[in-house]
Enzyme design. Structure first.
Site, PDB file in Angstrom:
ATOM      1  N   ARG A 119       0.804  -1.222   0.000  1.00  0.00           N
ATOM      2  CA  ARG A 119       0.000   0.000   0.000  1.00  0.00           C
ATOM      3  C   ARG A 119       0.835   1.269   0.000  1.00  0.00           C
ATOM      4  O   ARG A 119       0.519   2.210  -0.729  1.00  0.00           O
ATOM      5  CB  ARG A 119      -1.013   0.007   1.132  1.00  0.00           C
ATOM      6  N   THR A 120       1.880   1.314   0.787  1.00  0.00           N
ATOM      7  CA  THR A 120       2.646   2.560   0.841  1.00  0.00           C
ATOM      8  C   THR A 120       3.351   2.819  -0.490  1.00  0.00           C
ATOM      9  O   THR A 120       3.356   3.932  -1.000  1.00  0.00           O
ATOM     10  CB  THR A 120       3.660   2.516   2.003  1.00  0.00           C
ATOM     11  N   LYS A 161      23.911  -4.923   4.975  1.00  0.00           N
ATOM     12  CA  LYS A 161      22.844  -3.953   4.710  1.00  0.00           C
ATOM     13  C   LYS A 161      23.381  -2.532   4.603  1.00  0.00           C
ATOM     14  O   LYS A 161      23.004  -1.792   3.706  1.00  0.00           O
ATOM     15  CB  LYS A 161      21.801  -4.018   5.815  1.00  0.00           C
ATOM     16  N   ARG A 179      12.045   3.275   2.022  1.00  0.00           N
ATOM     17  CA  ARG A 179      11.614   2.469   3.165  1.00  0.00           C
ATOM     18  C   ARG A 179      12.734   1.494   3.486  1.00  0.00           C
ATOM     19  O   ARG A 179      13.287   0.843   2.596  1.00  0.00           O
ATOM     20  CB  ARG A 179      10.334   1.706   2.849  1.00  0.00           C
ATOM     21  N   HIS A 185       7.315   7.096  10.437  1.00  0.00           N
ATOM     22  CA  HIS A 185       6.574   6.893   9.184  1.00  0.00           C
ATOM     23  C   HIS A 185       5.729   8.169   9.013  1.00  0.00           C
ATOM     24  O   HIS A 185       4.517   8.162   9.219  1.00  0.00           O
ATOM     25  CB  HIS A 185       5.694   5.646   9.327  1.00  0.00           C
TER      26      HIS A 185
HETATM   27  C1  NCD Z   1       2.639   0.370   8.405  1.00  0.00           C
HETATM   28  C2  NCD Z   1       4.122   0.251   8.262  1.00  0.00           C
HETATM   29  O1  NCD Z   1       4.608  -0.408   7.351  1.00  0.00           O
HETATM   30  O2  NCD Z   1       4.799   0.841   9.084  1.00  0.00           O
HETATM   31  N1  NCD Z   1       1.947  -0.002   7.266  1.00  0.00           N
HETATM   32  C3  NCD Z   1       1.924   0.769   6.193  1.00  0.00           C
HETATM   33  O3  NCD Z   1       2.600   1.761   6.077  1.00  0.00           O
HETATM   34  N2  NCD Z   1       1.076   0.409   5.238  1.00  0.00           N
HETATM   35  C4  NCD Z   1       2.110  -0.301   9.580  1.00  0.00           C
HETATM   36  C5  NCD Z   1       2.396  -1.740   9.745  1.00  0.00           C
HETATM   37  O4  NCD Z   1       3.197  -2.328   9.047  1.00  0.00           O
HETATM   38  O5  NCD Z   1       1.804  -2.308  10.660  1.00  0.00           O
END
Ligand code: NCD
Length: 321
Positions: free
Chosen positions: A66-67, A94, A116, A144
Site C-alpha cells: 500500500r505505501t 545492509k 523504506r 513513518h
Molecule cells: C505500516 C508500516 O509499514 O509501518 N503499514 C503501512 O505503512 N502500510 C504499519 C504496519 O506495518 O503495521
C-alpha cells in the site's frame, strides 16, 4: 496541488525524514496542501503538472504494497516519472548495500527518492549521501511521517479539528513507527494521546513523554474520540511479547463491545495491513465507525503534498510554494 502565495511559516524543507522537529505551522501547512489534492483525486482526469519532467524513485528495502503504490500514484498524479525499486532486505551487508544503492541512484539525477528501510535511521543516513530530496516511507521502528499526516488529515476531515481530541492508540506501540510518528504529530497539534496494550508492547517509559498509558481497553477507550489500532508486528518481535493470538484478541482486539467504551461518535482507524481477528474484529473494521478505507484515499493526497513540497522547497533552488 494548487499554487498559492508562499507561506513564510509553512513547510519548506528538501527532505521529510520524520515528524520530529516539525513545527505546528509546518504540519498544518502540509495538511492544508494535502486537502487541496483530494478533489483532484476524485476527478475522472487526475493529473496535475507540479512534478512534470521530474524523476521520482521509490526505493523499498522492505516489502510494501500500500505505501509503495500510494507514493507511486501520488508521483504520477503530479506528472513525475516514477520508478519502483525493490531491494531484498535480507542482504548481509545492509549498510553497504544502502549507501551503494543510494550513490548509484544519485548518479541518475533523480529529483526525489522515497525510501523504506527496516533499520531506524537508515533514511536520514541516505539523505546525507544524495543530492536530491528524500522522503521517509518508514524506517525500522523509528518514523513513518506520511502515515501520521494522512491519519491527521482523515481525523481533521471528520472531527473538524485535532486540538482537544482524545486519541487512543492501541496495540503494538513498541514496534510501531506509525505510533511514534502519530504521537509526535498529534501531541504537536494539541490532541491528548493515550496508549493501550500489554506492558510488553506499551512500555511505561511512554509516561515520561506525558502520555497516559494503560493495559486496559475499558479504561483507555473511555471518552476516546479516535481509536487507532495497530498491527501486531510479529516480524519485529524476538521472543514472546504476547501469550497467544487468541488471548491477544480477547484482551486487546477491538470488537464491538470494546468499541462501545469509546464515545458513541468515535471513529476507528488502522494503518493496514490488518490482521483481522487478531487486533481488530472484521465487523468493526468494516463497520460504520471505520475510517480505514478513507485513510488510504488520504494517503495519496498527503503524499502528493509532501512530494511537491520537498521537490519545490527553496533548498532545492525552487521557489517555495
Ligand atoms: C505500516 C508500516 O509499514 O509501518 N503499514 C503501512 O505503512 N502500510 C504499519 C504496519 O506495518 O503495521
Amino acid at each position: 496541488m494548487t499554487k498559492s502565495a508562499p507561506n513564510p511559516y509553512g513547510f519548506n524543507r528538501p527532505h521529510l525524514l520524520g515528524i520530529e522537529g516539525l513545527s505546528k505551522l509546518e504540519l498544518l501547512d502540509l495538511l492544508d496542501r494535502a486537502e487541496a489534492n483530494i478533489e483532484l483525486g476524485r476527478q475522472p482526469k487526475k493529473k496535475g503538472d507540479l512534478l512534470r519532467g521530474r524523476t521520482q524513485i521509490n526505493l523499498f528495502f522492505e516489502a510494501s504494497t500500500r505505501t509503495q503504490s500510494s507514493f507511486e500514484l501520488a508521483g504520477k498524479r503530479l506528472g513525475a516519472d516514477v520508478m519502483n525499486m525493490q531491494v531484498g532486505s535480507s542482504s548481509v551487508k545492509k549498510g553497504e548495500t544502502l549507501i551503494d544503492t543510494a550513490v548509484t541512484l544519485n548518479a541518475m539525477n533523480p529529483d526525489v527518492i522515497v525510501v523504506r528501510h527496516n533499520a531506524s535511521g537508515a533514511v536520514a543516513l541516505l539523505a546525507q549521501k544524495v543530492d536530491c530530496s528524500v522522503v521517509n516511507a518508514g524506517d525500522g521502528s523509528h518514523e513513518h511521517p506520511t502515515q501520521a499526516l494522512l491519519d491527521a488529515l482523515t481525523i481533521r476531515r471528520h472531527k473538524g479539528r485535532i486540538e482537544g481530541l482524545t486519541v487512543a492508540i492501541c496495540g503494538d506501540v513498541a514496534h510501531s513507527r506509525v505510533a511514534r510518528s502519530n504521537i509526535l504529530l498529534l501531541t504537536a497539534l494539541g490532541a491528548r494521546v493515550r496508549l493501550i496494550g500489554p506492558s510488553t508492547l506499551v512500555p511505561g517509559a511512554f509516561r515520561d513523554m506525558g502520555l497516559e498509558v494503560t493495559t486496559s481497553m475499558k479504561e483507555g477507550l473511555q471518552d476516546a474520540d479516535i481509536v487507532m489500532m495497530l498491527r501486531l508486528q510479529r516480524e519485529r518481535m524476538q521472543g514472546s511479547f504476547v501469550p497467544s493470538v487468541r488471548e491477544y484478541f480477547r484482551y486487546w482486539g477491538l470488537d464491538e463491545k470494546k468499541l462501545s467504551y469509546a464515545k458513541p461518535d468515535a471513529f476507528v482507524m488502522h494503518p493496514g495491513p490488518m490482521n483481522r481477528g487478531v487486533e481488530i474484529d472484521p465487523a468493526v473494521a468494516d463497520g460504520p465507525q471505520s475510517l480505514i478505507r478513507e485513510q488510504v484515499e488520504m494517503g495519496v493526497a498527503v503524499r502528493m503534498a509532501v512530494l511537491g513540497a520537498v521537490v519545490h522547497s527553496s533548498g532545492n533552488g525552487g521557489e517555495a510554494l
